[in-house]
Design a protein around this motif. Sequence first.
Motif, PDB file in Angstrom:
ATOM      1  N   HIS A 119       4.396   1.554  12.328  1.00 42.12           N
ATOM      2  CA  HIS A 119       5.475   1.446  11.336  1.00 42.12           C
ATOM      3  C   HIS A 119       6.793   1.042  11.976  1.00 42.12           C
ATOM      4  N   SER A 160       7.909  -2.817   1.105  1.00 43.87           N
ATOM      5  CA  SER A 160       6.993  -2.442   0.031  1.00 43.87           C
ATOM      6  C   SER A 160       5.641  -1.975   0.569  1.00 43.87           C
ATOM      7  N   ASN A 161       5.476  -2.043   1.885  1.00 44.63           N
ATOM      8  CA  ASN A 161       4.178  -1.734   2.477  1.00 44.63           C
ATOM      9  C   ASN A 161       4.351  -0.733   3.618  1.00 44.63           C
ATOM     10  N   LEU A 162       5.069   0.360   3.330  1.00 46.95           N
ATOM     11  CA  LEU A 162       5.225   1.482   4.258  1.00 46.95           C
ATOM     12  C   LEU A 162       5.787   1.090   5.614  1.00 46.95           C
ATOM     13  N   ASN A 220       5.356   2.760  -0.554  1.00 48.28           N
ATOM     14  CA  ASN A 220       4.086   2.118  -0.908  1.00 48.28           C
ATOM     15  C   ASN A 220       4.227   1.587  -2.324  1.00 48.28           C
ATOM     16  N   TYR A 221       4.583   0.324  -2.424  1.00 44.96           N
ATOM     17  CA  TYR A 221       4.762  -0.353  -3.713  1.00 44.96           C
ATOM     18  C   TYR A 221       3.701  -1.434  -3.877  1.00 44.96           C
ATOM     19  N   ARG A 222       2.531  -1.249  -3.210  1.00 43.85           N
ATOM     20  CA  ARG A 222       1.530  -2.322  -3.247  1.00 43.85           C
ATOM     21  C   ARG A 222       0.879  -2.444  -4.626  1.00 43.85           C
TER      22      ARG A 222
END
Length: 386
Positions: free
Chosen positions: A230, A204-206, A236-238
């Motif tokens: 990475h 969820s955080n790249l 990107n679901y922040r």
Amino acid sequence: MFNPAKLSSKYINKVLSNGFRTSSNKSFNIALINEFCKKINVKYGVTLSSGTSALHVALLALNLKKNDEVIMPSITMSAVAYAIILAGGKPIFADVEKDTLNIDPKSVESKINKKTKAIISVALFGLPPNYTELKKVISKNKNKIFLIEDNAECVFAMHNGKYAGSFGDMSTFSFQSSKTLTCGEGGILLTNNKKLYLTCKMKSNLGYYINNHNYKKNRLNLQRTNFRRHEILGFNYRLSELGAAAVYGQIKKSTKIIRYRLQVGKNFKKIINNYAFVTTQKIPKRTNHSYWAFPLIFKKKNYYELFTKLFNKNGGDFYYGCWMLPYKEKFYKDLKFYKPKCKNAESIQERTIQLKTNYYNHRELKKQIKILDKTLKQIETKYNAR
Ligand SMILES: Cc1ncc(COP(=O)(O)O)c(C=O)c1O
């Protein structure tokens, strides 16, 4: 009028006055995760941009392979099916119980096979499903089958003395605008499994490294041009700090906010108990409802149809028809997967209405209760429906 969103303003203002800068130890995302984990009694949490993204990362963490199956209830919002399909799985629809409208553990059992990787249960309208039976069904299998609890519609309701959110391998919640705790759009995922937590966090955080990473040892590593950030592919679901601050403010007073919704549920129930042609979800023993919505289940479709005409005419508040079964939606038909048939769900869905429960103003609630009673009386008179 009590406005739950106003409970957030103090914390939202802090984010604004900091100019959106946060050092990680002052983050409202972290504070919100801590509060949620403490309340539900789980170890790890990841805040997310929505309930749908929470379900998506939960399924991504299971690393589904082609033809892997995920069993889900046939009455629910379609986001559950979306998440399964977008994570590469195949949704398999279980029927629902006639009285609770929740996923039927017996139907789940009949759908399990070697390809079954997970079950997503939904606490429909805020009522937790029968986790005890679901877990029994799961435990009969040699292969690991993951249980994901979708609590998008449920907050701080209990089953057998434990909060919904603490039964599954993972559980998800939504903070979308109609929800009891809300910041407009947002969500959270909870788990006791450290490996799943770390994967969900990265997905969820790249895909940023989060565990024992060089940058944590020495921040100056970030200034090197050969620095790799990475580890895996991710989205990107922040959740924004504004969103986290808003829900944080409400969770502190959640008992009061939830009490309003329970009052609404109790009042609506008192009215419908006077009419034999309409019912609502049965609440099993040692389980409680959190009433994100209040379903009216009519015995016959023509009562439903008359209700829709009269309630609007009588000044009733806006309500929704019951969720369309996801497998009857166009997106599902276009996929040309198999054609499910869930008898209970199909019969109940076309006779069910979702009344809203977010009344924080007693006068407005009283008015709606009167309109509901008047409408049901009119139906009773017309059809002699006792
Ligand atoms: C059962 C269920 N699952 C998932 C979702 C998706 O949540 P969100 O709207 O936050 O993406 C919803 C939304 O209402 C829902 O009702």
